[in-house]
Design a protein around this motif. Structure first.
Motif, PDB file in Angstrom:
ATOM      1  N   LYS A 198       0.834  -1.059   0.114  1.00 59.67           N
ATOM      2  CA  LYS A 198       0.014   0.032   0.038  1.00 59.67           C
ATOM      3  C   LYS A 198       0.886   1.382  -0.064  1.00 59.67           C
ATOM      4  O   LYS A 198       0.387   2.234  -0.529  1.00 59.67           O
ATOM      5  CB  LYS A 198      -0.984   0.006   1.162  1.00 59.67           C
ATOM      6  N   SER A 199       2.149   1.337   0.744  1.00 60.46           N
ATOM      7  CA  SER A 199       2.777   2.461   0.610  1.00 60.46           C
ATOM      8  C   SER A 199       3.355   2.856  -0.867  1.00 60.46           C
ATOM      9  O   SER A 199       4.180   3.701  -0.939  1.00 60.46           O
ATOM     10  CB  SER A 199       3.924   2.107   1.691  1.00 60.46           C
ATOM     11  N   ARG A 200       3.388   2.003  -1.722  1.00 54.03           N
ATOM     12  CA  ARG A 200       3.867   1.900  -3.085  1.00 54.03           C
ATOM     13  C   ARG A 200       2.565   2.006  -3.971  1.00 54.03           C
ATOM     14  O   ARG A 200       2.881   2.158  -5.188  1.00 54.03           O
ATOM     15  CB  ARG A 200       4.857   0.904  -3.391  1.00 54.03           C
ATOM     16  N   PHE A 201       1.393   2.193  -3.515  1.00 55.95           N
ATOM     17  CA  PHE A 201       0.041   2.129  -4.293  1.00 55.95           C
ATOM     18  C   PHE A 201       0.202   3.470  -5.536  1.00 55.95           C
ATOM     19  O   PHE A 201      -0.485   3.465  -6.472  1.00 55.95           O
ATOM     20  CB  PHE A 201      -0.997   1.979  -3.549  1.00 55.95           C
ATOM     21  N   ARG A 202       0.931   4.500  -4.819  1.00 57.10           N
ATOM     22  CA  ARG A 202       0.738   5.890  -5.552  1.00 57.10           C
ATOM     23  C   ARG A 202       1.347   5.487  -7.062  1.00 57.10           C
ATOM     24  O   ARG A 202       1.167   6.008  -7.899  1.00 57.10           O
ATOM     25  CB  ARG A 202       1.399   6.792  -4.937  1.00 57.10           C
ATOM     26  N   ASN A 203       2.548   4.601  -6.942  1.00 58.41           N
ATOM     27  CA  ASN A 203       3.336   4.286  -8.137  1.00 58.41           C
ATOM     28  C   ASN A 203       2.170   3.739  -9.377  1.00 58.41           C
ATOM     29  O   ASN A 203       2.179   3.869 -10.617  1.00 58.41           O
ATOM     30  CB  ASN A 203       4.327   3.451  -8.190  1.00 58.41           C
ATOM     31  N   LEU A 254       1.266  -4.330 -16.129  1.00 61.91           N
ATOM     32  CA  LEU A 254       0.846  -3.517 -15.276  1.00 61.91           C
ATOM     33  C   LEU A 254       1.592  -3.956 -13.960  1.00 61.91           C
ATOM     34  O   LEU A 254       2.313  -3.310 -13.388  1.00 61.91           O
ATOM     35  CB  LEU A 254      -0.363  -3.172 -15.208  1.00 61.91           C
ATOM     36  N   LYS A 255       1.555  -5.194 -13.714  1.00 65.71           N
ATOM     37  CA  LYS A 255       2.185  -5.809 -12.622  1.00 65.71           C
ATOM     38  C   LYS A 255       3.686  -5.758 -12.423  1.00 65.71           C
ATOM     39  O   LYS A 255       4.096  -5.582 -11.341  1.00 65.71           O
ATOM     40  CB  LYS A 255       1.403  -7.202 -12.449  1.00 65.71           C
ATOM     41  N   LYS A 256       4.081  -6.031 -13.587  1.00 62.06           N
ATOM     42  CA  LYS A 256       5.462  -5.933 -14.051  1.00 62.06           C
ATOM     43  C   LYS A 256       6.191  -4.719 -13.441  1.00 62.06           C
ATOM     44  O   LYS A 256       7.231  -4.671 -12.732  1.00 62.06           O
ATOM     45  CB  LYS A 256       5.934  -6.718 -15.282  1.00 62.06           C
ATOM     46  N   ASP A 257       5.458  -3.590 -14.099  1.00 64.27           N
ATOM     47  CA  ASP A 257       6.153  -2.164 -13.741  1.00 64.27           C
ATOM     48  C   ASP A 257       5.827  -2.041 -12.151  1.00 64.27           C
ATOM     49  O   ASP A 257       6.871  -1.285 -11.717  1.00 64.27           O
ATOM     50  CB  ASP A 257       5.267  -1.428 -14.710  1.00 64.27           C
TER      51      ASP A 257
END
Length: 547
Positions: free
Chosen positions: A420-425, A472-475
């Motif tokens: 969740k801390s990386r959801f912004r990306n 999308l998942k890979k990035d």
């Protein structure tokens, strides 16, 4: 037609008077339409009337001051009653006393711990002290019946984080029968312990002061002393500093507390309450609410809520919102769209993850709130319109389904917090593909999956765009496994993504705390219900938050 007995003639029947009871019997009228965005007027002013015509004059209804004050008072009373009886966000006196006992017992434990550390090291243990400071919604008096307690353990210079806090103090807490579900989160941006004390969840980070008598020093709150603490300790203390400044700025604390309860409930119900997915954090709402209270010190709670929507639905973003004249010179990434300044010295921007998609939804919800509260003549207002759960299933036809899974519930807790801390990306990646995104912050469970899991359903807005979920998942995974912590978690945990369509509208339930929800064994098609495993609690990534 009816017969007039006095004149012997027929007279038209008088319509039944519209009383408050008759209106309620028919049901509430539909809510007023949402006004269009002010940006539509950027194309130019509206066309002028034809030459020689006189434009109609607006009808202005003026209320005498006594009537307006009475209406305002009645709406304020009904709003407070709604929060207490309908929304049930106000804790009982018993709940308040239980939390006070928890904080009092923690203070005794920390004091005994500090003296034990000094005794073991041969120091003068009678002058070595520690204490507990609270911040967030509990310290501001706006916590709910199921809210946790944000508390900071303040220790002396001889008490280290890794050994004395995470080993010695943890052993002392584990020995107490009131403590349960204790686990350490040492790799977070703000290391902390999380546990339950008499059933109340507590987040407990550590601040190490460069003094022996930590309790006396921290209560003095000397800025020169605070500048000497490490980065993690400074981030923990920022929440305490912000709370103190807000309480000094606000002219009427009780009105501010009612307003902030309204804002927190509104943000949760409308799906704009989680800063990790680009929406409001508690500190954002606290500063915005304090801004309204400071500029309208004599307004009622009803007027304060209306003024909040009026002010910030027309706010010229990205102009920063600040309680004082000082503004930071540098704005970090994520704060440029909706900058909000923490009321502390030196001034800092509140951490924010707002993106174009989430900023648009916040703007829409502010305009909606303004449309529903601007008519001050309506006494019989239905507050449930303003705080109605957001209808995701009616607004979107496609959703990005994100499933996070792990072997155990404890690993899942850390895994979900990390991702969740990386959801912004991930949101930014979707926006780069011209895909609008509305990330629903609520967390659900798919019981058809054997491993412990959490499911997110994000509303998507796009046309003629092909979304490859594997790409999308890979990035996205590049930002998830960018260090040792991420690689360790990815070795045992997993992420799956897919695009799903709703055959029927998702069902919305009133906002509930994850601590009170029961595990429901429902089929996967019922994932619109907000389901949550009792063993799982979302992880907070930053102590720089108020509530």
């Amino acid at each position: 037609m009816v017969l007039d007995r006095a004149a012997g003639t027929s007279a038209p029947r008088r319509p039944e008077p519209r009383t408050l009871a008759s209106m309620r019997a028919r049901g509430p009228p539909p809510p007023p339409p949402i006004p269009p965005s002010p940006r539509m007027y950027l194309r130019g002013p509206p066309p002028l009337p034809p030459p020689g015509t006189i434009p109609p004059r607006p009808i202005i209804i003026r209320l005498d001051p006594a009537t307006a004050q009475r209406m305002d008072m009645l709406r304020s009373v009904s709003l407070i009653k709604f929060l207490r009886d309908d929304a049930r966000v106000v804790p009982s006196e018993e709940e308040e006393q239980r939390r006070e006992r928890v904080v009092s017992e923690l203070e005794k434990i920390v004091m005994d711990w500090a003296k034990q550390v000094a005794f073991d090291q041969g120091e003068q243990h009678w002058i070595t002290t520690g204490t507990v400071l609270t911040f967030g919604s509990y310290a501001l008096g706006v916590y709910g019946p199921e809210s946790d307690i944000d508390a900071v353990c303040v220790g002396p210079c001889i008490a280290s984080l890794q050994h004395h806090f995470f080993v010695v103090l943890r052993q002392m807490l584990e020995a107490r029968p009131e403590v349960s579900d204790l686990h350490s989160i040492e790799s977070a941006r703000v290391p902390l312990m999380r546990f339950k004390f008499n059933g109340v969840s507590v987040d407990f980070p550590y601040v190490q002061l460069p003094v022996i008598n930590a309790a006396e020093a921290i209560h003095a709150f000397d800025p020169r002393l605070l500048e000497k603490v490490d980065g993690a300790s400074w981030r923990c203390l920022s929440g305490v500093r912000v709370n103190r400044e807000i309480m000094q700025f606000v002219p009427n604390m009780k009105k501010f507390q009612v307003l902030l309860r309204c804002l927190k409930l509104w943000a949760r119900r409308r799906g704009i309450h989680c800063h990790l997915v680009g929406f409001f954090a508690g500190i954002h709402l606290a500063v915005l609410g304090a801004y309204v209270c400071c500029r309208h010190p004599n307004a009622s709670v009803n007027a304060l809520l209306s003024l909040f929507f009026e002010i910030f639905s027309h706010w010229p973003w990205p102009l920063p919102v600040s309680l004082h004249d000082q503004t930071p010179l540098w704005s970090p990434d994520g704060c440029s769209l909706m900058p909000i300044v923490m009321p502390c010295f030196p001034p800092e921007f509140c951490a924010s993850s707002v993106t174009k998609s989430t900023f648009k939804k916040i703007e829409d919800e502010l305009r909606r709130g303004f449309a529903l509260t601007k008519d001050i003549r309506n006494i019989d207002i239905d507050w449930s319109w303003i705080f109605a759960p957001y209808p995701y299933g009616e607004r979107y036809e496609h959703f990005l389904r994100i499933v996070l899974s792990a072997p155990t519930t404890e690993e899942l807790r850390d895994w979900v917090g990390w991702v969740k801390s990386r959801f912004r990306n991930l949101i930014l990646k979707l926006e780069s593909l011209n895909v609008g995104c509305d990330p629903d912050p609520s967390e659900q469970v798919d019981h058809t999956i054997a491993e412990p899991n959490v499911v997110f359903l994000w509303g998507l807005m796009y046309r003629n765009t092909q979304i490859c979920t594997s790409s999308l998942k890979k990035d996205f995974m590049k930002s998830v496994i960018n260090n040792i912590y991420g690689k360790e978690k990815c070795a045992h945990s997993d992420i799956t993504m897919s695009i799903v369509s709703t055959l029927q509208p998702l069902k919305s339930l009133p906002d509930q705390s994850v601590h009170s929800q029961k595990l429901l064994n429902l089929p996967s098609l019922m994932l619109g219900f907000r389901q949550m495993n009792l063993d799982y609690q979302p992880m907070k990534q930053d102590c720089n938050a108020v509530g």
